[in-house]
Motif scaffolding. Structure first.
Motif, PDB file in Angstrom:
ATOM      1  N   PRO A 174      -0.616   3.932  -0.913  1.00 38.62           N
ATOM      2  CA  PRO A 174      -0.550   3.488  -2.312  1.00 38.62           C
ATOM      3  C   PRO A 174      -1.647   2.510  -2.715  1.00 38.62           C
ATOM      4  O   PRO A 174      -2.083   2.519  -3.869  1.00 38.62           O
ATOM      5  N   ASP A 175      -2.106   1.669  -1.779  1.00 41.09           N
ATOM      6  CA  ASP A 175      -3.083   0.646  -2.125  1.00 41.09           C
ATOM      7  C   ASP A 175      -4.490   0.960  -1.617  1.00 41.09           C
ATOM      8  O   ASP A 175      -5.402   0.149  -1.775  1.00 41.09           O
ATOM      9  N   ALA A 176      -4.688   2.115  -1.012  1.00 39.70           N
ATOM     10  CA  ALA A 176      -5.996   2.444  -0.434  1.00 39.70           C
ATOM     11  C   ALA A 176      -6.936   3.018  -1.483  1.00 39.70           C
ATOM     12  O   ALA A 176      -6.518   3.755  -2.381  1.00 39.70           O
ATOM     13  N   THR A 177      -8.213   2.691  -1.357  1.00 36.77           N
ATOM     14  CA  THR A 177      -9.241   3.273  -2.212  1.00 36.77           C
ATOM     15  C   THR A 177      -9.874   4.448  -1.458  1.00 36.77           C
ATOM     16  O   THR A 177      -9.157   5.311  -0.989  1.00 36.77           O
ATOM     17  N   HIS A 178     -11.213   4.482  -1.357  1.00 34.07           N
ATOM     18  CA  HIS A 178     -11.802   5.659  -0.715  1.00 34.07           C
ATOM     19  C   HIS A 178     -11.597   5.646   0.800  1.00 34.07           C
ATOM     20  O   HIS A 178     -11.404   6.698   1.409  1.00 34.07           O
ATOM     21  N   ASN A 179     -11.667   4.481   1.410  1.00 40.50           N
ATOM     22  CA  ASN A 179     -11.487   4.425   2.860  1.00 40.50           C
ATOM     23  C   ASN A 179     -10.009   4.503   3.214  1.00 40.50           C
ATOM     24  O   ASN A 179      -9.312   3.499   3.339  1.00 40.50           O
ATOM     25  N   SER A 180      -9.549   5.720   3.384  1.00 41.00           N
ATOM     26  CA  SER A 180      -8.201   5.930   3.925  1.00 41.00           C
ATOM     27  C   SER A 180      -8.268   6.351   5.384  1.00 41.00           C
ATOM     28  O   SER A 180      -7.237   6.490   6.039  1.00 41.00           O
ATOM     29  N   TRP A 181      -9.494   6.537   5.911  1.00 40.96           N
ATOM     30  CA  TRP A 181      -9.644   7.059   7.271  1.00 40.96           C
ATOM     31  C   TRP A 181      -9.294   6.041   8.349  1.00 40.96           C
ATOM     32  O   TRP A 181      -8.753   6.422   9.392  1.00 40.96           O
ATOM     33  N   ASP A 182      -9.582   4.775   8.136  1.00 39.76           N
ATOM     34  CA  ASP A 182      -9.231   3.788   9.162  1.00 39.76           C
ATOM     35  C   ASP A 182      -7.727   3.783   9.414  1.00 39.76           C
ATOM     36  O   ASP A 182      -7.273   3.716  10.566  1.00 39.76           O
ATOM     37  N   ARG A 183      -6.966   3.891   8.339  1.00 38.98           N
ATOM     38  CA  ARG A 183      -5.515   3.900   8.489  1.00 38.98           C
ATOM     39  C   ARG A 183      -5.021   5.251   8.996  1.00 38.98           C
ATOM     40  O   ARG A 183      -4.070   5.311   9.795  1.00 38.98           O
ATOM     41  N   ALA A 184      -5.647   6.317   8.555  1.00 37.45           N
ATOM     42  CA  ALA A 184      -5.216   7.655   8.992  1.00 37.45           C
ATOM     43  C   ALA A 184      -5.339   7.806  10.505  1.00 37.45           C
ATOM     44  O   ALA A 184      -4.387   8.222  11.186  1.00 37.45           O
ATOM     45  N   TYR A 185      -6.506   7.470  11.049  1.00 33.16           N
ATOM     46  CA  TYR A 185      -6.723   7.672  12.479  1.00 33.16           C
ATOM     47  C   TYR A 185      -6.035   6.617  13.336  1.00 33.16           C
ATOM     48  O   TYR A 185      -5.974   6.758  14.564  1.00 33.16           O
ATOM     49  N   ALA A 186      -5.513   5.563  12.693  1.00 32.58           N
ATOM     50  CA  ALA A 186      -4.739   4.562  13.422  1.00 32.58           C
ATOM     51  C   ALA A 186      -3.235   4.831  13.346  1.00 32.58           C
ATOM     52  O   ALA A 186      -2.447   4.066  13.911  1.00 32.58           O
ATOM     53  N   GLU A 187      -2.838   5.904  12.670  1.00 35.13           N
ATOM     54  CA  GLU A 187      -1.420   6.241  12.612  1.00 35.13           C
ATOM     55  C   GLU A 187      -0.872   6.399  14.034  1.00 35.13           C
ATOM     56  O   GLU A 187      -1.455   7.124  14.848  1.00 35.13           O
ATOM     57  N   PRO A 188       0.235   5.745  14.355  1.00 38.12           N
ATOM     58  CA  PRO A 188       0.735   5.745  15.736  1.00 38.12           C
ATOM     59  C   PRO A 188       0.989   7.120  16.325  1.00 38.12           C
ATOM     60  O   PRO A 188       0.831   7.324  17.529  1.00 38.12           O
ATOM     61  N   ASP A 189       1.403   8.072  15.484  1.00 36.84           N
ATOM     62  CA  ASP A 189       1.718   9.394  16.036  1.00 36.84           C
ATOM     63  C   ASP A 189       0.675  10.455  15.698  1.00 36.84           C
ATOM     64  O   ASP A 189       0.929  11.648  15.820  1.00 36.84           O
ATOM     65  N   PHE A 190      -0.532  10.014  15.289  1.00 36.90           N
ATOM     66  CA  PHE A 190      -1.558  10.995  14.935  1.00 36.90           C
ATOM     67  C   PHE A 190      -1.915  11.872  16.140  1.00 36.90           C
ATOM     68  O   PHE A 190      -1.890  13.107  16.057  1.00 36.90           O
ATOM     69  N   SER A 191      -2.265  11.259  17.258  1.00 38.93           N
ATOM     70  CA  SER A 191      -2.638  12.038  18.443  1.00 38.93           C
ATOM     71  C   SER A 191      -1.471  12.868  18.959  1.00 38.93           C
ATOM     72  O   SER A 191      -1.639  14.024  19.352  1.00 38.93           O
ATOM     73  N   ARG A 192      -0.280  12.268  18.957  1.00 43.59           N
ATOM     74  CA  ARG A 192       0.892  13.003  19.428  1.00 43.59           C
ATOM     75  C   ARG A 192       1.134  14.244  18.582  1.00 43.59           C
ATOM     76  O   ARG A 192       1.414  15.331  19.108  1.00 43.59           O
ATOM     77  N   TRP A 193       0.998  14.085  17.248  1.00 44.98           N
ATOM     78  CA  TRP A 193       1.196  15.231  16.355  1.00 44.98           C
ATOM     79  C   TRP A 193       0.181  16.328  16.659  1.00 44.98           C
ATOM     80  O   TRP A 193       0.543  17.510  16.745  1.00 44.98           O
ATOM     81  N   LEU A 194      -1.085  15.953  16.830  1.00 47.47           N
ATOM     82  CA  LEU A 194      -2.084  16.967  17.162  1.00 47.47           C
ATOM     83  C   LEU A 194      -1.705  17.704  18.439  1.00 47.47           C
ATOM     84  O   LEU A 194      -1.731  18.942  18.495  1.00 47.47           O
ATOM     85  N   LEU A 195      -1.371  16.951  19.473  1.00 44.29           N
ATOM     86  CA  LEU A 195      -1.094  17.561  20.770  1.00 44.29           C
ATOM     87  C   LEU A 195       0.141  18.467  20.757  1.00 44.29           C
ATOM     88  O   LEU A 195       0.270  19.346  21.616  1.00 44.29           O
ATOM     89  N   GLU A 196       1.016  18.276  19.786  1.00 40.71           N
ATOM     90  CA  GLU A 196       2.175  19.148  19.648  1.00 40.71           C
ATOM     91  C   GLU A 196       1.809  20.521  19.086  1.00 40.71           C
ATOM     92  O   GLU A 196       2.598  21.478  19.201  1.00 40.71           O
ATOM     93  N   GLN A 197       0.629  20.611  18.468  1.00 40.43           N
ATOM     94  CA  GLN A 197       0.232  21.854  17.804  1.00 40.43           C
ATOM     95  C   GLN A 197      -0.595  22.718  18.754  1.00 40.43           C
ATOM     96  O   GLN A 197      -1.543  22.234  19.389  1.00 40.43           O
ATOM     97  N   ARG A 198      -0.245  23.964  18.836  1.00 40.09           N
ATOM     98  CA  ARG A 198      -1.006  24.927  19.626  1.00 40.09           C
ATOM     99  C   ARG A 198      -1.318  26.142  18.755  1.00 40.09           C
ATOM    100  O   ARG A 198      -0.526  26.529  17.906  1.00 40.09           O
ATOM    101  N   ARG A 199      -2.460  26.733  19.033  1.00 31.68           N
ATOM    102  CA  ARG A 199      -2.899  27.866  18.233  1.00 31.68           C
ATOM    103  C   ARG A 199      -1.922  29.026  18.369  1.00 31.68           C
ATOM    104  O   ARG A 199      -1.489  29.363  19.462  1.00 31.68           O
TER     105      ARG A 199
END
Length: 268
Positions: A241-266
């Motif tokens: 809600p309060d982010a301007t253009h730089n939303s990437w620092d928060r996105a890649y620091a999301e605690p379950d970002f890596s876990r979510w990726l690793l759960e996905q398989r082609r």
């Protein structure tokens, strides 16, 4: 112990040490951010590959293709790691047990250009082969201009990636970036988002955007999320809600970002 036996034991120990060192040289691989290059149509493009410290050739590794923003364009092959996921890795490497590929888009062109997508894919393929990438766990993410590129490459290669994570991306150009827009859907149509969603298919997606982004309107991500959900895709949508253009620092620091990726398989 007599002198001859002592010398024999010492010689054996030295031989064992030399053999162990030789074996390590044959099996070890440099880790961290590594310099690489790929040649396309006679032009050499420098890029970086991040290899985690735990890397071993005895297993397959998940791989992320990371597309930088417009400000990181160039030819040094280095600046592509300065923002986004590269910065997050430097802050917390343990959170990213992936091989990560950082191609660099030259000045004056965009990730929406087909030739640049082909260059990125060539770099990705090279890293997969060199670092034992797992072809069922290949992921795509990008920020700003790279967010546009993430949508474009997901449409162009819908069966290649296990999941994508566009950060402040879009289809349409914005007032600040009028030349940056999708080249694959009809932007003159009332609803290009439905067509984009159809091309992407059921690929899992996690979208990030700042609600106060002055560069790329958040409405672009909202409409893509809506179109993907309507098409039956598995979508996560995070709006800060309060982010301007730089939303990437928060996105890649999301605690379950890596876990979510690793759960996905082609899924073929």
């Amino acid at each position: 112990m007599n002198a001859n036996k002592h010398r024999w034991i010492m010689q054996c120990a030295r031989v064992f040490t030399l053999l162990t060192a030789s074996s390590a040289l044959l099996t070890a691989k440099d880790t961290g951010f590594l310099n690489r290059s790929v040649t396309m149509a006679g032009t050499s493009y420098r890029y970086q590959v991040y290899v985690p410290a735990e890397w071993t050739k005895h297993q397959k590794w998940p791989v992320i293709l990371s597309l930088h923003g417009a400000g990181e364009r160039g030819s040094d092959g280095l600046f592509s790691t300065e923002n986004g996921i590269g910065r997050s890795i430097r802050r917390n490497a343990k959170a990213f047990p992936f091989v990560v590929v950082f191609p660099q888009c030259p000045n004056g062109v965009y990730w929406t250009d087909k030739s640049m997508q082909e260059m990125a894919m060539a770099a990705l393929e090279s890293a997969i082969k060199e670092f034992k990438g797992d072809r069922d766990r290949i992921y795509l993410t990008g920020l700003s201009m790279g967010g546009y590129g993430t949508w474009e490459m997901a449409m162009r290669y819908p069966k290649y990636f296990a999941a994508i994570a566009p950060v402040c991306g879009a289809l349409r150009g914005s007032k600040m970036l009028p030349d940056l827009h999708s080249a694959q859907v009809d932007l003159a149509a009332e609803d290009p988002y439905t067509e984009a969603a159809r091309r992407i298919g059921a690929m899992p997606v996690w979208i990030f955007h700042g609600a106060k982004d002055p560069v790329i309107p958040v409405e672009e991500s909202r409409r893509m999320a809506e179109a993907l959900r309507a098409a039956g895709a598995a979508v996560r949508y995070t709006e800060y809600p309060d982010a301007t253009h730089n939303s990437w620092d928060r996105a890649y620091a999301e605690p379950d970002f890596s876990r979510w990726l690793l759960e996905q398989r082609r899924k073929l």
